[in-house]
Design a protein around this motif. Structure first.
Motif, PDB file in Angstrom:
ATOM      1  N   SER A   6     -16.114 -46.469  22.975  1.00 30.45           N
ATOM      2  CA  SER A   6     -17.069 -46.102  23.916  1.00 30.45           C
ATOM      3  C   SER A   6     -17.738 -44.521  23.092  1.00 30.45           C
ATOM      4  N   PHE A   7     -16.641 -44.021  23.204  1.00 28.44           N
ATOM      5  CA  PHE A   7     -16.586 -42.577  23.150  1.00 28.44           C
ATOM      6  C   PHE A   7     -16.396 -41.951  21.454  1.00 28.44           C
ATOM      7  N   GLU A   9     -18.249 -44.666  19.780  1.00 33.98           N
ATOM      8  CA  GLU A   9     -20.251 -44.843  18.961  1.00 33.98           C
ATOM      9  C   GLU A   9     -21.167 -43.766  19.922  1.00 33.98           C
ATOM     10  N   TYR A  10     -20.822 -43.051  21.355  1.00 39.13           N
ATOM     11  CA  TYR A  10     -20.873 -41.825  21.756  1.00 39.13           C
ATOM     12  C   TYR A  10     -21.682 -40.433  20.769  1.00 39.13           C
ATOM     13  N   GLU A  13     -24.073 -41.623  18.188  1.00 38.23           N
ATOM     14  CA  GLU A  13     -25.068 -41.683  18.845  1.00 38.23           C
ATOM     15  C   GLU A  13     -26.078 -39.919  19.085  1.00 38.23           C
ATOM     16  N   GLN A  14     -25.301 -39.546  19.690  1.00 36.47           N
ATOM     17  CA  GLN A  14     -25.446 -38.001  19.828  1.00 36.47           C
ATOM     18  C   GLN A  14     -25.352 -37.018  18.581  1.00 36.47           C
ATOM     19  N   ASN A  45     -10.112 -39.135  23.559  1.00 34.91           N
ATOM     20  CA  ASN A  45     -11.735 -38.745  24.080  1.00 34.91           C
ATOM     21  C   ASN A  45     -11.772 -37.052  24.057  1.00 34.91           C
ATOM     22  N   ASP A  78     -16.156 -30.754  22.125  1.00 37.41           N
ATOM     23  CA  ASP A  78     -16.322 -31.503  23.218  1.00 37.41           C
ATOM     24  C   ASP A  78     -18.011 -31.071  24.314  1.00 37.41           C
ATOM     25  N   LEU A  81     -21.506 -31.763  21.988  1.00 39.17           N
ATOM     26  CA  LEU A  81     -21.426 -33.581  22.591  1.00 39.17           C
ATOM     27  C   LEU A  81     -23.375 -32.963  23.053  1.00 39.17           C
ATOM     28  N   ASP A  82     -23.116 -32.662  24.397  1.00 39.96           N
ATOM     29  CA  ASP A  82     -24.893 -32.733  24.471  1.00 39.96           C
ATOM     30  C   ASP A  82     -25.972 -31.348  24.147  1.00 39.96           C
TER      31      ASP A  82
END
Length: 157
Positions: A6-7, A9-10, A13-14, A45, A78, A81-82
């Protein structure tokens, strides 16, 4: 600790790179690819970007640490990611900076052809009887195989 799918995939997506960004699971962690080139690793992660001189300005503000024990420090992205636009720009710049992967099949064929060229030449067999006698004196004689076979009696039950 292994990275969660899921990380990864995130991250995909980002980055908004859709199907261009692919990944492959390796030893519980992931390698991320763009255009067939490894551009980053997802380990514990966290997102580790492959460093290069071309992307040094983009990764200068990022903290660095090794993705696994014994590895060199990699920039950890990291905090990006935002920031999807910065993350996308960093991944694309890293893809441009990385060399194309070597083709495995072609490399094996090249090594095989070099090995054939470097093979030592075979000695020609001796032509006359005197040369054969000399050759047999210098080489130890092989013991003939035993013609007897060992037989064991089995106990009767």
């Amino acid at each position: 600790m292994a990275t969660d799918l899921s990380f990864v995939e995130y991250i995909a997506e980002q980055s908004r790179l859709e199907s261009s960004l692919t990944w492959k699971k390796m030893f519980g962690e992931y390698a991320l690819y763009l255009g067939g080139k490894v551009v980053a690793f997802a380990c514990d992660n966290s997102l580790f970007i492959k460093a290069s001189p071309e992307t040094a300005a983009l990764t200068a503000a990022l903290p660095g640490r090794p993705p696994y024990p014994g590895a060199k420090d990699y920039p950890v992205a990291d905090e990006l990611l935002d920031e999807p636009d910065q993350l996308r720009a960093l991944l694309l710049a890293t893809e441009r900076a990385m060399p194309l992967p070597k083709v495995k099949g072609a490399a094996k064929r090249v090594k095989a052809s070099k090995a054939v060229k470097k093979a030592p030449a075979m000695k020609a067999p001796a032509k006359n009887a005197a040369a054969q006698k000399t050759a047999s004196k210098t080489t130890p004689a092989k013991k003939p195989a035993s013609t007897k076979t060992a037989t064991r009696k089995r106990p009767v039950r």
